[in-house]
Design a protein around this motif. Sequence first.
Motif, PDB file in Angstrom:
ATOM      1  N   GLU A 115      -2.300 -12.998  -2.159  1.00  0.00           N
ATOM      2  CA  GLU A 115      -1.065 -13.023  -1.363  1.00  0.00           C
ATOM      3  C   GLU A 115       0.176 -12.766  -2.217  1.00  0.00           C
ATOM      4  N   ASP A 116       0.170 -13.288  -3.456  1.00  0.00           N
ATOM      5  CA  ASP A 116       1.309 -13.044  -4.342  1.00  0.00           C
ATOM      6  C   ASP A 116       1.464 -11.551  -4.639  1.00  0.00           C
ATOM      7  N   ILE A 117       0.349 -10.893  -4.898  1.00  0.00           N
ATOM      8  CA  ILE A 117       0.386  -9.458  -5.202  1.00  0.00           C
ATOM      9  C   ILE A 117       0.830  -8.670  -3.968  1.00  0.00           C
ATOM     10  N   VAL A 118       0.322  -9.043  -2.801  1.00  0.00           N
ATOM     11  CA  VAL A 118       0.687  -8.353  -1.560  1.00  0.00           C
ATOM     12  C   VAL A 118       2.190  -8.492  -1.300  1.00  0.00           C
ATOM     13  N   GLN A 119       2.709  -9.705  -1.457  1.00  0.00           N
ATOM     14  CA  GLN A 119       4.140  -9.924  -1.246  1.00  0.00           C
ATOM     15  C   GLN A 119       4.971  -9.174  -2.284  1.00  0.00           C
ATOM     16  N   GLU A 120       4.514  -9.184  -3.533  1.00  0.00           N
ATOM     17  CA  GLU A 120       5.242  -8.488  -4.586  1.00  0.00           C
ATOM     18  C   GLU A 120       5.226  -6.968  -4.338  1.00  0.00           C
ATOM     19  N   THR A 121       4.142  -6.477  -3.759  1.00  0.00           N
ATOM     20  CA  THR A 121       4.055  -5.054  -3.400  1.00  0.00           C
ATOM     21  C   THR A 121       5.175  -4.687  -2.430  1.00  0.00           C
ATOM     22  N   PHE A 122       5.359  -5.532  -1.411  1.00  0.00           N
ATOM     23  CA  PHE A 122       6.416  -5.260  -0.441  1.00  0.00           C
ATOM     24  C   PHE A 122       7.792  -5.296  -1.113  1.00  0.00           C
ATOM     25  N   ASP A 165      -6.615   7.824 -14.410  1.00  0.00           N
ATOM     26  CA  ASP A 165      -6.361   7.594 -12.989  1.00  0.00           C
ATOM     27  C   ASP A 165      -5.207   8.451 -12.490  1.00  0.00           C
ATOM     28  N   GLU A 166      -4.155   8.531 -13.292  1.00  0.00           N
ATOM     29  CA  GLU A 166      -2.978   9.300 -12.904  1.00  0.00           C
ATOM     30  C   GLU A 166      -3.308  10.790 -12.816  1.00  0.00           C
ATOM     31  N   VAL A 167      -4.040  11.304 -13.796  1.00  0.00           N
ATOM     32  CA  VAL A 167      -4.420  12.720 -13.799  1.00  0.00           C
ATOM     33  C   VAL A 167      -5.326  13.022 -12.614  1.00  0.00           C
ATOM     34  N   THR A 168      -6.310  12.157 -12.388  1.00  0.00           N
ATOM     35  CA  THR A 168      -7.231  12.346 -11.265  1.00  0.00           C
ATOM     36  C   THR A 168      -6.482  12.332  -9.944  1.00  0.00           C
ATOM     37  N   SER A 169      -5.553  11.407  -9.807  1.00  0.00           N
ATOM     38  CA  SER A 169      -4.765  11.309  -8.584  1.00  0.00           C
ATOM     39  C   SER A 169      -3.956  12.586  -8.356  1.00  0.00           C
ATOM     40  N   LYS A 206      -0.267   2.575  -4.381  1.00  0.00           N
ATOM     41  CA  LYS A 206      -0.218   2.725  -5.848  1.00  0.00           C
ATOM     42  C   LYS A 206       0.490   1.521  -6.472  1.00  0.00           C
ATOM     43  N   THR A 207       1.553   1.055  -5.830  1.00  0.00           N
ATOM     44  CA  THR A 207       2.266  -0.131  -6.325  1.00  0.00           C
ATOM     45  C   THR A 207       1.345  -1.343  -6.315  1.00  0.00           C
ATOM     46  N   ALA A 208       0.606  -1.530  -5.241  1.00  0.00           N
ATOM     47  CA  ALA A 208      -0.333  -2.660  -5.151  1.00  0.00           C
ATOM     48  C   ALA A 208      -1.378  -2.575  -6.255  1.00  0.00           C
ATOM     49  N   LYS A 209      -1.912  -1.387  -6.470  1.00  0.00           N
ATOM     50  CA  LYS A 209      -2.925  -1.198  -7.520  1.00  0.00           C
ATOM     51  C   LYS A 209      -2.350  -1.545  -8.890  1.00  0.00           C
ATOM     52  N   ASN A 210      -1.172  -1.011  -9.189  1.00  0.00           N
ATOM     53  CA  ASN A 210      -0.560  -1.272 -10.492  1.00  0.00           C
ATOM     54  C   ASN A 210      -0.231  -2.750 -10.688  1.00  0.00           C
ATOM     55  N   LEU A 211       0.297  -3.384  -9.652  1.00  0.00           N
ATOM     56  CA  LEU A 211       0.606  -4.813  -9.757  1.00  0.00           C
ATOM     57  C   LEU A 211      -0.659  -5.629  -9.989  1.00  0.00           C
ATOM     58  N   SER A 241      -0.665  -3.817   5.462  1.00  0.00           N
ATOM     59  CA  SER A 241      -0.830  -5.108   4.781  1.00  0.00           C
ATOM     60  C   SER A 241      -2.279  -5.582   4.717  1.00  0.00           C
ATOM     61  N   ALA A 242      -3.041  -5.408   5.774  1.00  0.00           N
ATOM     62  CA  ALA A 242      -4.456  -5.824   5.749  1.00  0.00           C
ATOM     63  C   ALA A 242      -5.242  -4.981   4.753  1.00  0.00           C
ATOM     64  N   GLN A 243      -4.976  -3.685   4.720  1.00  0.00           N
ATOM     65  CA  GLN A 243      -5.654  -2.793   3.786  1.00  0.00           C
ATOM     66  C   GLN A 243      -5.273  -3.141   2.343  1.00  0.00           C
ATOM     67  N   ILE A 244      -4.000  -3.417   2.105  1.00  0.00           N
ATOM     68  CA  ILE A 244      -3.551  -3.798   0.766  1.00  0.00           C
ATOM     69  C   ILE A 244      -4.231  -5.102   0.350  1.00  0.00           C
ATOM     70  N   ARG A 245      -4.290  -6.053   1.271  1.00  0.00           N
ATOM     71  CA  ARG A 245      -4.925  -7.349   0.995  1.00  0.00           C
ATOM     72  C   ARG A 245      -6.389  -7.151   0.574  1.00  0.00           C
TER      73      ARG A 245
END
Length: 184
Positions: free
Chosen positions: A31-38, A97-101, A59-64, A14-18
Amino acid sequence: MTQSKVTNTFVELSAQIRRFVSRIVLPDDVEDIVQETFVKSYEADLKQDIKYTHSYMLKTAKNLALNHVAKWDNKHNDSLDTSDDYHQNLKSMQLEDEVTSKERFLLFCRATEQLSQPVRKCFILKKVYGMSQKEIAEQMCLSESTVEKHIAKGLLKSMQYMQQQEQDTHAIEKTVTATRRVGK
């Protein structure tokens, strides 16, 4: 009741995502994005088994966060709504980004294939599955010191392999570019 793998991963990350999300969105929205990620990760885990929860959650956090910025831009900039270039560039960036990943993941897989069996197993259990050294030691019937050495060796050899492959790729790209110039 035991906590789910997603819940444990979220607590751990969570701290890293934040921090990561705060580089993309405004402070009021972090905080909204972090909570939505979970929530999104938890819902996805209920529908299917997520094998790599760390990667999935980041990846979910990044996309959100990127979607949030895109929605904000669309809402506040009418000129962007009519700009096909903007949407095309956004799609192109997401595809890149997807190809690189995927390329980096395949390179990582090839790097781990070069490791000896015990080193590879310790390294993957730690870096991919997020297990503690103690858990790995118990599972593999090794001392924690041995596990620590295997993980360090795996990290070093994998990084060296990946760096060498990237240098080789850059050298090939330079050769191809030089050959094209000579051929013109």
